[in-house]
Design a protein around this motif. Structure first.
Motif, PDB file in Angstrom:
ATOM      1  N   THR A 264      52.082  24.348  60.514  1.00  0.00           N
ATOM      2  CA  THR A 264      51.668  25.532  59.759  1.00  0.00           C
ATOM      3  C   THR A 264      52.270  26.752  60.455  1.00  0.00           C
ATOM      4  O   THR A 264      52.282  26.821  61.682  1.00  0.00           O
ATOM      5  N   LEU A 265      52.780  27.689  59.672  1.00  0.00           N
ATOM      6  CA  LEU A 265      53.363  28.905  60.236  1.00  0.00           C
ATOM      7  C   LEU A 265      52.376  29.537  61.215  1.00  0.00           C
ATOM      8  O   LEU A 265      51.210  29.725  60.874  1.00  0.00           O
ATOM      9  N   PRO A 266      52.812  29.841  62.452  1.00  0.00           N
ATOM     10  CA  PRO A 266      51.874  30.381  63.449  1.00  0.00           C
ATOM     11  C   PRO A 266      51.008  31.538  62.941  1.00  0.00           C
ATOM     12  O   PRO A 266      49.806  31.574  63.227  1.00  0.00           O
ATOM     13  N   ALA A 267      51.580  32.438  62.151  1.00  0.00           N
ATOM     14  CA  ALA A 267      50.816  33.586  61.633  1.00  0.00           C
ATOM     15  C   ALA A 267      49.707  33.167  60.670  1.00  0.00           C
ATOM     16  O   ALA A 267      48.779  33.931  60.422  1.00  0.00           O
ATOM     17  N   LYS A 268      49.795  31.954  60.119  1.00  0.00           N
ATOM     18  CA  LYS A 268      48.817  31.480  59.135  1.00  0.00           C
ATOM     19  C   LYS A 268      47.769  30.545  59.743  1.00  0.00           C
ATOM     20  O   LYS A 268      46.839  30.119  59.064  1.00  0.00           O
ATOM     21  N   ARG A 269      47.927  30.201  61.017  1.00  0.00           N
ATOM     22  CA  ARG A 269      47.038  29.195  61.620  1.00  0.00           C
ATOM     23  C   ARG A 269      45.595  29.643  61.711  1.00  0.00           C
ATOM     24  O   ARG A 269      44.694  28.814  61.725  1.00  0.00           O
ATOM     25  N   LYS A 270      45.378  30.949  61.739  1.00  0.00           N
ATOM     26  CA  LYS A 270      43.997  31.450  61.837  1.00  0.00           C
ATOM     27  C   LYS A 270      43.156  31.086  60.612  1.00  0.00           C
ATOM     28  O   LYS A 270      41.942  31.126  60.657  1.00  0.00           O
ATOM     29  N   TYR A 271      43.829  30.717  59.512  1.00  0.00           N
ATOM     30  CA  TYR A 271      43.099  30.363  58.283  1.00  0.00           C
ATOM     31  C   TYR A 271      42.662  28.889  58.264  1.00  0.00           C
ATOM     32  O   TYR A 271      42.030  28.449  57.327  1.00  0.00           O
ATOM     33  N   HIS A 272      43.054  28.136  59.274  1.00  0.00           N
ATOM     34  CA  HIS A 272      42.773  26.694  59.305  1.00  0.00           C
ATOM     35  C   HIS A 272      42.301  26.311  60.699  1.00  0.00           C
ATOM     36  O   HIS A 272      42.543  27.025  61.658  1.00  0.00           O
ATOM     37  N   THR A 273      41.660  25.163  60.796  1.00  0.00           N
ATOM     38  CA  THR A 273      41.429  24.558  62.107  1.00  0.00           C
ATOM     39  C   THR A 273      41.938  23.129  62.052  1.00  0.00           C
ATOM     40  O   THR A 273      41.975  22.519  60.971  1.00  0.00           O
ATOM     41  N   LYS A 274      42.309  22.627  63.207  1.00  0.00           N
ATOM     42  CA  LYS A 274      42.785  21.251  63.299  1.00  0.00           C
ATOM     43  C   LYS A 274      41.716  20.293  62.779  1.00  0.00           C
ATOM     44  O   LYS A 274      42.003  19.337  62.065  1.00  0.00           O
ATOM     45  N   GLU A 275      40.452  20.589  63.095  1.00  0.00           N
ATOM     46  CA  GLU A 275      39.327  19.740  62.678  1.00  0.00           C
ATOM     47  C   GLU A 275      39.178  19.710  61.160  1.00  0.00           C
ATOM     48  O   GLU A 275      38.978  18.654  60.568  1.00  0.00           O
ATOM     49  N   GLU A 276      39.288  20.883  60.526  1.00  0.00           N
ATOM     50  CA  GLU A 276      39.215  20.948  59.055  1.00  0.00           C
ATOM     51  C   GLU A 276      40.313  20.119  58.416  1.00  0.00           C
ATOM     52  O   GLU A 276      40.074  19.385  57.453  1.00  0.00           O
ATOM     53  N   LEU A 277      41.514  20.251  58.941  1.00  0.00           N
ATOM     54  CA  LEU A 277      42.660  19.531  58.388  1.00  0.00           C
ATOM     55  C   LEU A 277      42.480  18.027  58.587  1.00  0.00           C
ATOM     56  O   LEU A 277      42.747  17.239  57.680  1.00  0.00           O
ATOM     57  N   GLN A 278      42.000  17.642  59.752  1.00  0.00           N
ATOM     58  CA  GLN A 278      41.739  16.233  60.057  1.00  0.00           C
ATOM     59  C   GLN A 278      40.659  15.686  59.109  1.00  0.00           C
ATOM     60  O   GLN A 278      40.813  14.610  58.531  1.00  0.00           O
ATOM     61  N   ASP A 279      39.584  16.446  58.927  1.00  0.00           N
ATOM     62  CA  ASP A 279      38.482  16.026  58.051  1.00  0.00           C
ATOM     63  C   ASP A 279      38.945  15.875  56.607  1.00  0.00           C
ATOM     64  O   ASP A 279      38.564  14.927  55.920  1.00  0.00           O
ATOM     65  N   TRP A 280      39.744  16.823  56.133  1.00  0.00           N
ATOM     66  CA  TRP A 280      40.248  16.779  54.759  1.00  0.00           C
ATOM     67  C   TRP A 280      41.062  15.497  54.556  1.00  0.00           C
ATOM     68  O   TRP A 280      40.987  14.854  53.516  1.00  0.00           O
ATOM     69  N   GLY A 281      41.821  15.119  55.578  1.00  0.00           N
ATOM     70  CA  GLY A 281      42.572  13.859  55.516  1.00  0.00           C
ATOM     71  C   GLY A 281      41.647  12.660  55.493  1.00  0.00           C
ATOM     72  O   GLY A 281      41.860  11.711  54.730  1.00  0.00           O
ATOM     73  N   GLU A 282      40.598  12.694  56.300  1.00  0.00           N
ATOM     74  CA  GLU A 282      39.707  11.541  56.449  1.00  0.00           C
ATOM     75  C   GLU A 282      38.798  11.311  55.251  1.00  0.00           C
ATOM     76  O   GLU A 282      38.554  10.168  54.879  1.00  0.00           O
ATOM     77  N   VAL A 283      38.254  12.374  54.650  1.00  0.00           N
ATOM     78  CA  VAL A 283      37.261  12.195  53.575  1.00  0.00           C
ATOM     79  C   VAL A 283      37.902  11.771  52.253  1.00  0.00           C
ATOM     80  O   VAL A 283      37.206  11.275  51.371  1.00  0.00           O
ATOM     81  N   ASN A 284      39.199  11.954  52.113  1.00  0.00           N
ATOM     82  CA  ASN A 284      39.880  11.597  50.874  1.00  0.00           C
ATOM     83  C   ASN A 284      40.763  10.368  51.082  1.00  0.00           C
ATOM     84  O   ASN A 284      41.273  10.142  52.175  1.00  0.00           O
ATOM     85  N   LYS A 285      40.925   9.611  50.008  1.00  0.00           N
ATOM     86  CA  LYS A 285      41.837   8.467  50.042  1.00  0.00           C
ATOM     87  C   LYS A 285      43.110   8.897  49.316  1.00  0.00           C
ATOM     88  O   LYS A 285      43.086   9.210  48.120  1.00  0.00           O
ATOM     89  N   TRP A 286      44.213   8.950  50.042  1.00  0.00           N
ATOM     90  CA  TRP A 286      45.472   9.485  49.509  1.00  0.00           C
ATOM     91  C   TRP A 286      46.242   8.383  48.806  1.00  0.00           C
ATOM     92  O   TRP A 286      46.569   7.365  49.398  1.00  0.00           O
ATOM     93  N   ILE A 287      46.526   8.594  47.523  1.00  0.00           N
ATOM     94  CA  ILE A 287      47.094   7.555  46.673  1.00  0.00           C
ATOM     95  C   ILE A 287      48.610   7.663  46.544  1.00  0.00           C
ATOM     96  O   ILE A 287      49.328   6.704  46.734  1.00  0.00           O
ATOM     97  N   LYS A 288      49.073   8.865  46.190  1.00  0.00           N
ATOM     98  CA  LYS A 288      50.487   8.979  45.833  1.00  0.00           C
ATOM     99  C   LYS A 288      50.957  10.422  45.949  1.00  0.00           C
ATOM    100  O   LYS A 288      50.209  11.347  45.656  1.00  0.00           O
ATOM    101  N   LEU A 289      52.205  10.574  46.359  1.00  0.00           N
ATOM    102  CA  LEU A 289      52.865  11.883  46.377  1.00  0.00           C
ATOM    103  C   LEU A 289      54.031  11.837  45.399  1.00  0.00           C
ATOM    104  O   LEU A 289      54.811  10.887  45.389  1.00  0.00           O
ATOM    105  N   GLU A 290      54.119  12.876  44.596  1.00  0.00           N
ATOM    106  CA  GLU A 290      55.212  13.006  43.631  1.00  0.00           C
ATOM    107  C   GLU A 290      55.867  14.363  43.856  1.00  0.00           C
ATOM    108  O   GLU A 290      55.193  15.388  43.765  1.00  0.00           O
ATOM    109  N   ILE A 291      57.156  14.365  44.175  1.00  0.00           N
ATOM    110  CA  ILE A 291      57.898  15.629  44.273  1.00  0.00           C
ATOM    111  C   ILE A 291      58.346  15.978  42.861  1.00  0.00           C
ATOM    112  O   ILE A 291      59.070  15.215  42.229  1.00  0.00           O
ATOM    113  N   VAL A 292      57.890  17.121  42.355  1.00  0.00           N
ATOM    114  CA  VAL A 292      58.160  17.511  40.971  1.00  0.00           C
ATOM    115  C   VAL A 292      59.460  18.289  40.882  1.00  0.00           C
ATOM    116  O   VAL A 292      60.285  18.058  40.006  1.00  0.00           O
TER     117      VAL A 292
END
Length: 128
Positions: A52-80
């Protein structure tokens, strides 16, 4: 051998893993976007924070990002679409903690600093 979560049809070890392990830097905005999706799927909050761009890191925490990954089951990525060198439009399909199928459709903006790509921001796109 595990297929890469980013849906590249390559093995994880030859796709996003070298970026996650800091062996390599993602060479394009698309490669960074894919590696970040994989980092949610695995999950790897540390990598998400580091890309994440250093200037934008204050809007996130590593824990939040980790949790968002953990609570969801990621199925598929599509580049549009890749409208410009620093933009990636993508659709991420996942199942949330309530077992509902979700679609995250975003136009992400990336910035290159000293030969490294960083995630700057994303604009949500509606599929209605």
């Amino acid at each position: 051998m595990m297929n890469c979560p980013c849906c590249s049809n390559k093995p994880y070890a030859q796709c996003c893993k070298p970026y996650h392990n800091k062996e390599k830097q993602a060479p394009t905005a698309e490669a960074l976007m894919r590696s970040r999706y994989s980092a949610f799927a695995i999950p790897n909050g540390e990598y998400l924070m580091a890309t994440t761009l250093p200037a934008k890191r204050k809007y996130h925490t590593k824990e939040e990002l980790q949790d968002w990954g953990e609570v969801n089951k990621w199925i598929k990525l599509e580049i549009v679409n890749l409208p410009t060198i620093n933009q990636v439009e993508f659709k991420a399909f996942y199942i949330d903690q309530h077992q509902n199928e979700q679609l995250h459709h975003e136009l992400s903006v990336f910035q290159k600093i000293n030969d490294r790509w960083f995630y700057v921001s994303g604009e949500f796109l509606n599929d209605n």
